[in-house]
Enzyme design. Structure first.
Site, PDB file in Angstrom:
ATOM      1  N   ASP A  67       0.808  -1.220   0.000  1.00  0.00           N
ATOM      2  CA  ASP A  67       0.000   0.000   0.000  1.00  0.00           C
ATOM      3  C   ASP A  67       0.842   1.272   0.000  1.00  0.00           C
ATOM      4  O   ASP A  67       2.063   1.234   0.178  1.00  0.00           O
ATOM      5  CB  ASP A  67      -0.970  -0.006   1.197  1.00  0.00           C
ATOM      6  N   ASP A 134      -7.709  -2.436  14.252  1.00  0.00           N
ATOM      7  CA  ASP A 134      -9.111  -2.607  13.852  1.00  0.00           C
ATOM      8  C   ASP A 134      -9.299  -3.818  12.928  1.00  0.00           C
ATOM      9  O   ASP A 134     -10.360  -3.994  12.331  1.00  0.00           O
ATOM     10  CB  ASP A 134      -9.641  -1.333  13.172  1.00  0.00           C
ATOM     11  N   HIS A 136      -7.548  -4.540  10.139  1.00  0.00           N
ATOM     12  CA  HIS A 136      -7.212  -4.395   8.709  1.00  0.00           C
ATOM     13  C   HIS A 136      -5.937  -5.161   8.358  1.00  0.00           C
ATOM     14  O   HIS A 136      -5.065  -5.349   9.206  1.00  0.00           O
ATOM     15  CB  HIS A 136      -7.105  -2.917   8.292  1.00  0.00           C
ATOM     16  N   GLU A 141      -9.833  -1.835   5.277  1.00  0.00           N
ATOM     17  CA  GLU A 141     -10.462  -1.529   6.557  1.00  0.00           C
ATOM     18  C   GLU A 141     -11.766  -2.320   6.723  1.00  0.00           C
ATOM     19  O   GLU A 141     -12.291  -2.867   5.734  1.00  0.00           O
ATOM     20  CB  GLU A 141     -10.746  -0.015   6.621  1.00  0.00           C
TER      21      GLU A 141
HETATM   22  C1  F6R Z   1       1.372  -1.491   6.071  1.00  0.00           C
HETATM   23  C2  F6R Z   1       0.113  -2.200   6.207  1.00  0.00           C
HETATM   24  C3  F6R Z   1      -0.689  -2.147   7.469  1.00  0.00           C
HETATM   25  C4  F6R Z   1       0.147  -2.433   8.719  1.00  0.00           C
HETATM   26  C5  F6R Z   1      -0.736  -2.334   9.963  1.00  0.00           C
HETATM   27  C6  F6R Z   1       0.060  -2.546  11.232  1.00  0.00           C
HETATM   28  O1  F6R Z   1       1.925  -1.704   4.795  1.00  0.00           O
HETATM   29  O2  F6R Z   1      -0.264  -2.804   5.271  1.00  0.00           O
HETATM   30  O3  F6R Z   1      -1.715  -3.103   7.382  1.00  0.00           O
HETATM   31  O4  F6R Z   1       0.713  -3.691   8.621  1.00  0.00           O
HETATM   32  O5  F6R Z   1      -1.343  -1.078  10.001  1.00  0.00           O
HETATM   33  O6  F6R Z   1       0.979  -1.519  11.368  1.00  0.00           O
HETATM   34  P1  F6R Z   1       2.160  -1.603  12.439  1.00  0.00           P
HETATM   35  O7  F6R Z   1       3.028  -2.744  12.043  1.00  0.00           O
HETATM   36  O8  F6R Z   1       2.864  -0.289  12.329  1.00  0.00           O
HETATM   37  O9  F6R Z   1       1.521  -1.825  13.767  1.00  0.00           O
END
Ligand code: F6R
Length: 244
Positions: A67, A134, A136, A141
């Site tokens: 992403d 959450d 995702h 989301e």
């Molecule tokens: C990032 C992504 C997100 C993160 C998630 C957890 O490329 O795809 O899904 O993996 O938001 O983020 P962290 O690892 O910072 O807790």
């Protein structure tokens, strides 16, 4: 089908993730699906160490990132393009043309289509994932359809609050949406490793593994994937019935 590994701390989790990654790297010229955020940083450090100490080469390896924020210039300090270069690509011998990170600028719809088209030309051998508090995965989301492909997704208040730590603690600086691989895009990967550490991930981890398969927890789609290894520290595993 989940394989669940619980380790004492983030370093141990990262080393375990690297063992799985290394086996895939040893197969020749794999296609890697990569994530940003805090969760995979330890794994990337291990990959850099292995490249420096053992000469593991990335010359023939392709990468596809999950992403990118919409509206940040590529060279913004918090763009995912920058994140990947700072935390991995600048320290290994991957040719720039082998790197794919979605474009969060210009004609977003066109970019999404082009990214999915390129992704479909390949099979991701190993996809690295984190999970949002959450539920995702990538930036899909809650409510995002299971059959989604690369698309723009509005970020939830929860995600923007969680990620404010990268933007001087100011939620107003966190972009409101992102371009993200869809859930169906992610499910095409041959093998998935999902890294989650810390207590604020415990509920999402429980919902992913033990909850109903539902768009309310996008990560629960992984219940249908044949090869997912979930790497947890004890706080992230603390709500699993399995570990009580
Ligand atoms: C990032 C992504 C997100 C993160 C998630 C957890 O490329 O795809 O899904 O993996 O938001 O983020 P962290 O690892 O910072 O807790």
């Amino acid at each position: 089908m989940f394989k669940i590994l619980v380790r004492d701390n983030y370093d141990e989790v990262s080393k375990e993730a690297f063992k799985i990654m290394k086996k895939v790297l040893n197969t020749g010229s794999p296609v890697l699906g990569l994530a940003t955020g805090s969760s995979p940083v330890g794994l990337y450090k291990e990959m850099i160490r292995d490249h420096q100490e053992n000469g593991t080469s990335y010359q023939d390896i392709l990468t596809f990132n999950l992403d990118e924020y919409v509206g940040l210039p590529r060279d913004h300090r918090e763009s995912y393009w920058t994140f990947m270069h700072v935390n991995l690509f600048d320290h290994i011998d991957i040719p720039e043309e082998n790197i794919h990170v979605p474009l969060g600028n210009g004609d977003i719809k066109k970019n999404c289509k082009a990214y999915e088209k390129e992704l479909k030309k390949h099979t991701v051998d190993i996809q690295v994932l984190g999970i949002g508090s959450d539920g995702h995965i990538a930036f899909n989301e809650p409510g995002c359809p299971f059959d989604s492909e690369t698309h723009e997704m509005e970020l939830t208040e929860q995600t923007r609050t969680d990620n404010a730590r990268f933007f001087d603690g100011d939620i107003n600086q966190v972009p409101k949406s992102a371009v993200t691989m869809g859930l169906a895009s992610i499910m095409r990967a041959k093998k998935i490793i999902l890294i989650a550490t810390g207590e604020n991930k415990a509920q999402a981890v429980k919902d992913m593994i033990e909850g109903p398969k539902s768009v309310d927890c996008p990560a629960s789609i992984l219940q249908d994937h044949p090869d997912v290894t979930v790497l947890l520290d004890k706080p992230a595993a603390s709500k699993l019935t399995l570990f009580k």
